[in-house]
Design a protein around this motif. Structure first.
Motif, PDB file in Angstrom:
ATOM      1  N   ALA A 210     102.377 -22.959  19.317  1.00 23.52           N
ATOM      2  CA  ALA A 210     102.493 -22.645  20.741  1.00 23.52           C
ATOM      3  C   ALA A 210     102.598 -23.913  21.576  1.00 23.52           C
ATOM      4  O   ALA A 210     103.338 -23.961  22.566  1.00 23.52           O
ATOM      5  CB  ALA A 210     101.296 -21.814  21.191  1.00 23.52           C
ATOM      6  N   ARG A 211     101.878 -24.954  21.176  1.00 29.69           N
ATOM      7  CA  ARG A 211     101.924 -26.221  21.915  1.00 29.69           C
ATOM      8  C   ARG A 211     103.317 -26.834  21.829  1.00 29.69           C
ATOM      9  O   ARG A 211     103.875 -27.311  22.823  1.00 29.69           O
ATOM     10  CB  ARG A 211     100.885 -27.191  21.348  1.00 29.69           C
ATOM     11  N   VAL A 212     103.903 -26.819  20.634  1.00 29.59           N
ATOM     12  CA  VAL A 212     105.259 -27.338  20.461  1.00 29.59           C
ATOM     13  C   VAL A 212     106.249 -26.534  21.296  1.00 29.59           C
ATOM     14  O   VAL A 212     107.087 -27.101  21.999  1.00 29.59           O
ATOM     15  CB  VAL A 212     105.666 -27.315  18.974  1.00 29.59           C
ATOM     16  N   ALA A 213     106.155 -25.201  21.213  1.00 32.82           N
ATOM     17  CA  ALA A 213     107.079 -24.344  21.973  1.00 32.82           C
ATOM     18  C   ALA A 213     106.965 -24.615  23.466  1.00 32.82           C
ATOM     19  O   ALA A 213     107.975 -24.675  24.176  1.00 32.82           O
ATOM     20  CB  ALA A 213     106.780 -22.877  21.666  1.00 32.82           C
ATOM     21  N   ARG A 214     105.742 -24.784  23.942  1.00 30.22           N
ATOM     22  CA  ARG A 214     105.538 -25.030  25.374  1.00 30.22           C
ATOM     23  C   ARG A 214     106.173 -26.356  25.796  1.00 30.22           C
ATOM     24  O   ARG A 214     106.847 -26.437  26.833  1.00 30.22           O
ATOM     25  CB  ARG A 214     104.042 -25.034  25.684  1.00 30.22           C
ATOM     26  N   LYS A 215     105.988 -27.387  24.982  1.00 29.01           N
ATOM     27  CA  LYS A 215     106.527 -28.700  25.350  1.00 29.01           C
ATOM     28  C   LYS A 215     108.055 -28.714  25.302  1.00 29.01           C
ATOM     29  O   LYS A 215     108.705 -29.334  26.149  1.00 29.01           O
ATOM     30  CB  LYS A 215     105.947 -29.767  24.426  1.00 29.01           C
ATOM     31  N   VAL A 216     108.615 -28.031  24.322  1.00 31.78           N
ATOM     32  CA  VAL A 216     110.076 -27.950  24.246  1.00 31.78           C
ATOM     33  C   VAL A 216     110.625 -27.177  25.434  1.00 31.78           C
ATOM     34  O   VAL A 216     111.608 -27.581  26.063  1.00 31.78           O
ATOM     35  CB  VAL A 216     110.511 -27.299  22.916  1.00 31.78           C
ATOM     36  N   ASN A 217     109.985 -26.066  25.773  1.00 35.06           N
ATOM     37  CA  ASN A 217     110.425 -25.279  26.928  1.00 35.06           C
ATOM     38  C   ASN A 217     110.369 -26.097  28.207  1.00 35.06           C
ATOM     39  O   ASN A 217     111.252 -26.013  29.066  1.00 35.06           O
ATOM     40  CB  ASN A 217     109.557 -24.030  27.075  1.00 35.06           C
ATOM     41  N   GLU A 218     109.317 -26.902  28.354  1.00 37.63           N
ATOM     42  CA  GLU A 218     109.187 -27.732  29.549  1.00 37.63           C
ATOM     43  C   GLU A 218     110.343 -28.723  29.660  1.00 37.63           C
ATOM     44  O   GLU A 218     110.873 -28.955  30.754  1.00 37.63           O
ATOM     45  CB  GLU A 218     107.850 -28.481  29.513  1.00 37.63           C
ATOM     46  N   THR A 219     110.741 -29.288  28.523  1.00 32.67           N
ATOM     47  CA  THR A 219     111.860 -30.232  28.538  1.00 32.67           C
ATOM     48  C   THR A 219     113.149 -29.547  28.957  1.00 32.67           C
ATOM     49  O   THR A 219     113.910 -30.048  29.791  1.00 32.67           O
ATOM     50  CB  THR A 219     112.035 -30.868  27.145  1.00 32.67           C
ATOM     51  N   VAL A 220     113.395 -28.361  28.399  1.00 35.43           N
ATOM     52  CA  VAL A 220     114.632 -27.628  28.710  1.00 35.43           C
ATOM     53  C   VAL A 220     114.655 -27.192  30.167  1.00 35.43           C
ATOM     54  O   VAL A 220     115.649 -27.379  30.879  1.00 35.43           O
ATOM     55  CB  VAL A 220     114.777 -26.411  27.777  1.00 35.43           C
TER      56      VAL A 220
ATOM     57  N   CYS B  39     100.823 -33.083  17.819  1.00 35.76           N
ATOM     58  CA  CYS B  39     101.089 -31.653  17.601  1.00 35.76           C
ATOM     59  C   CYS B  39     100.876 -31.245  16.141  1.00 35.76           C
ATOM     60  O   CYS B  39     101.297 -30.153  15.737  1.00 35.76           O
ATOM     61  CB  CYS B  39     102.514 -31.308  18.030  1.00 35.76           C
ATOM     62  N   LYS B  40     100.295 -32.116  15.341  1.00 31.87           N
ATOM     63  CA  LYS B  40     100.010 -31.833  13.925  1.00 31.87           C
ATOM     64  C   LYS B  40     101.281 -31.539  13.130  1.00 31.87           C
ATOM     65  O   LYS B  40     101.267 -30.747  12.172  1.00 31.87           O
ATOM     66  CB  LYS B  40      99.021 -30.670  13.791  1.00 31.87           C
ATOM     67  N   LEU B  41     102.374 -32.156  13.484  1.00 30.42           N
ATOM     68  CA  LEU B  41     103.642 -31.927  12.800  1.00 30.42           C
ATOM     69  C   LEU B  41     103.701 -32.696  11.485  1.00 30.42           C
ATOM     70  O   LEU B  41     103.371 -33.876  11.434  1.00 30.42           O
ATOM     71  CB  LEU B  41     104.813 -32.370  13.678  1.00 30.42           C
ATOM     72  N   VAL B  42     104.142 -32.009  10.422  1.00 32.38           N
ATOM     73  CA  VAL B  42     104.392 -32.691   9.150  1.00 32.38           C
ATOM     74  C   VAL B  42     105.889 -32.932   8.966  1.00 32.38           C
ATOM     75  O   VAL B  42     106.297 -33.682   8.075  1.00 32.38           O
ATOM     76  CB  VAL B  42     103.827 -31.875   7.964  1.00 32.38           C
ATOM     77  N   SER B  43     106.693 -32.302   9.791  1.00 32.80           N
ATOM     78  CA  SER B  43     108.133 -32.535   9.824  1.00 32.80           C
ATOM     79  C   SER B  43     108.640 -32.127  11.202  1.00 32.80           C
ATOM     80  O   SER B  43     107.939 -31.439  11.946  1.00 32.80           O
ATOM     81  CB  SER B  43     108.857 -31.736   8.728  1.00 32.80           C
ATOM     82  N   PHE B  44     109.847 -32.566  11.521  1.00 29.05           N
ATOM     83  CA  PHE B  44     110.425 -32.189  12.809  1.00 29.05           C
ATOM     84  C   PHE B  44     110.927 -30.760  12.706  1.00 29.05           C
ATOM     85  O   PHE B  44     111.756 -30.445  11.840  1.00 29.05           O
ATOM     86  CB  PHE B  44     111.564 -33.131  13.185  1.00 29.05           C
ATOM     87  N   PRO B  45     110.448 -29.827  13.567  1.00 28.24           N
ATOM     88  CA  PRO B  45     110.803 -28.412  13.446  1.00 28.24           C
ATOM     89  C   PRO B  45     112.303 -28.170  13.573  1.00 28.24           C
ATOM     90  O   PRO B  45     112.922 -28.556  14.561  1.00 28.24           O
ATOM     91  CB  PRO B  45     110.035 -27.756  14.600  1.00 28.24           C
ATOM     92  N   ILE B  46     112.882 -27.516  12.566  1.00 28.32           N
ATOM     93  CA  ILE B  46     114.321 -27.271  12.549  1.00 28.32           C
ATOM     94  C   ILE B  46     114.759 -26.436  13.748  1.00 28.32           C
ATOM     95  O   ILE B  46     115.841 -26.639  14.322  1.00 28.32           O
ATOM     96  CB  ILE B  46     114.727 -26.574  11.233  1.00 28.32           C
TER      97      ILE B  46
ATOM     98  N   ILE C 267     113.979 -26.533  16.701  1.00 33.15           N
ATOM     99  CA  ILE C 267     114.135 -27.281  17.950  1.00 33.15           C
ATOM    100  C   ILE C 267     115.587 -27.706  18.162  1.00 33.15           C
ATOM    101  O   ILE C 267     116.062 -27.786  19.298  1.00 33.15           O
ATOM    102  CB  ILE C 267     113.187 -28.493  17.960  1.00 33.15           C
ATOM    103  N   TYR C 268     116.306 -27.967  17.080  1.00 31.68           N
ATOM    104  CA  TYR C 268     117.707 -28.360  17.233  1.00 31.68           C
ATOM    105  C   TYR C 268     118.493 -27.281  17.976  1.00 31.68           C
ATOM    106  O   TYR C 268     119.323 -27.577  18.840  1.00 31.68           O
ATOM    107  CB  TYR C 268     118.346 -28.610  15.864  1.00 31.68           C
ATOM    108  N   LYS C 269     118.243 -26.018  17.641  1.00 25.28           N
ATOM    109  CA  LYS C 269     118.957 -24.912  18.284  1.00 25.28           C
ATOM    110  C   LYS C 269     118.553 -24.785  19.741  1.00 25.28           C
ATOM    111  O   LYS C 269     119.401 -24.609  20.622  1.00 25.28           O
ATOM    112  CB  LYS C 269     118.667 -23.613  17.539  1.00 25.28           C
ATOM    113  N   VAL C 270     117.256 -24.890  20.008  1.00 22.12           N
ATOM    114  CA  VAL C 270     116.772 -24.731  21.381  1.00 22.12           C
ATOM    115  C   VAL C 270     117.330 -25.819  22.292  1.00 22.12           C
ATOM    116  O   VAL C 270     117.653 -25.573  23.452  1.00 22.12           O
ATOM    117  CB  VAL C 270     115.231 -24.746  21.404  1.00 22.12           C
ATOM    118  N   LEU C 271     117.446 -27.033  21.763  1.00 28.13           N
ATOM    119  CA  LEU C 271     117.856 -28.175  22.585  1.00 28.13           C
ATOM    120  C   LEU C 271     119.347 -28.485  22.501  1.00 28.13           C
ATOM    121  O   LEU C 271     119.791 -29.489  23.060  1.00 28.13           O
ATOM    122  CB  LEU C 271     117.073 -29.426  22.154  1.00 28.13           C
TER     123      LEU C 271
END
Length: 227
Positions: free
Chosen positions: A53-63, A75-82, A84-88
């Motif tokens: 949810a934290r990642v989704a919120r931050k991505v939405n804020e950028t868009v 954000c406790k990421l072990v990899s860059f969420p795939i 996100i490429y579609k959203v951005l």
């Protein structure tokens, strides 16, 4: 346009978390002996959901804000969420700063580098990175990169090909050898931080006469202070 008018795809990360929780099955056991296991499972899923949810919120804020910054630090990421490429995909050209600091990343993909090739600054400090993909050479406009507190044993020489790179931070890694001559030939480089790396005696001797930029080195044998 308000949040309700935005495409539903921007919520894909949060939807993915909900689907994951549904697949996980019931979280309550009828067996008292399994109570502590179920509590642990509930806690883990709750933390996972909060992180997504934290990642989704931050991505939405950028868009939604049209910001030139994507901040996914801590954000406790072990990899860059795939996803996100579609959203951005419609705003990647405007993003000039990405921070992925203090996550648990072990690597970045070539897709990340080629998708965000317009970056001016990339902050990756506090992860578990030990190399960069060759495609980092596509970041032709990059001016600053922070790779401090990672696990590099070899200097990422791809950085020496970047014509606009001004600042490199590799503090607190495990680097012994540095391509001094290649660094000296970089046209825009102003500063490189190599403090708290076990640099070889050769690097310490040959670097100062060759370089025209600030090269920060700790005394030989110096250790980084505890976090």
């Amino acid at each position: 346009m308000g949040r309700r008018g935005r495409p539903r795809e921007r919520d894909c990360a949060a939807q993915g978390a909900r689907r994951h929780c549904r697949r996980a099955g019931p979280l309550v056991s009828s067996s008292p002996a399994c109570g502590w296991q179920q509590d642990t499972r509930v806690c883990m899923l709750r933390k996972m959901g909060e992180a997504v949810a934290r990642v989704a919120r931050k991505v939405n804020e950028t868009v939604e804000s049209g910001s030139d910054t994507l901040d996914l630090a801590e954000c406790k990421l072990v990899s860059f969420p795939i996803g996100i490429y579609k959203v951005l995909r419609n705003v990647t050209d405007q993003i000039q700063l990405i921070t992925l600091a203090n996550n648990e990343l072990k690597s970045l993909t070539s897709k990340f580098m080629t998708t965000f090739c317009q970056l001016r600054e990339l902050r990756l400090e506090g992860n578990f990175l030990h190399r960069l993909p060759n495609e980092v050479s596509t970041l032709q406009h990059l001016k600053a990169i922070d790779l401090s507190r990672n696990q590099f044993h070899d200097f990422p020489e791809q950085l020496t090909t970047l014509p606009e790179l001004e600042t490199i931070n590799l503090e607190e890694n495990e680097i012994v050898d540095v391509p001094v001559e290649k660094l000296a030939a970089m046209p825009a480089l102003r500063s490189i931080n190599l403090r708290f790396n076990p640099l070889s005696a050769e690097v310490r001797v040959i670097a100062p006469p060759l370089i025209k930029f600030d090269m920060l080195m700790s005394p030989e044998g110096a250790r980084a202070p505890p976090p």
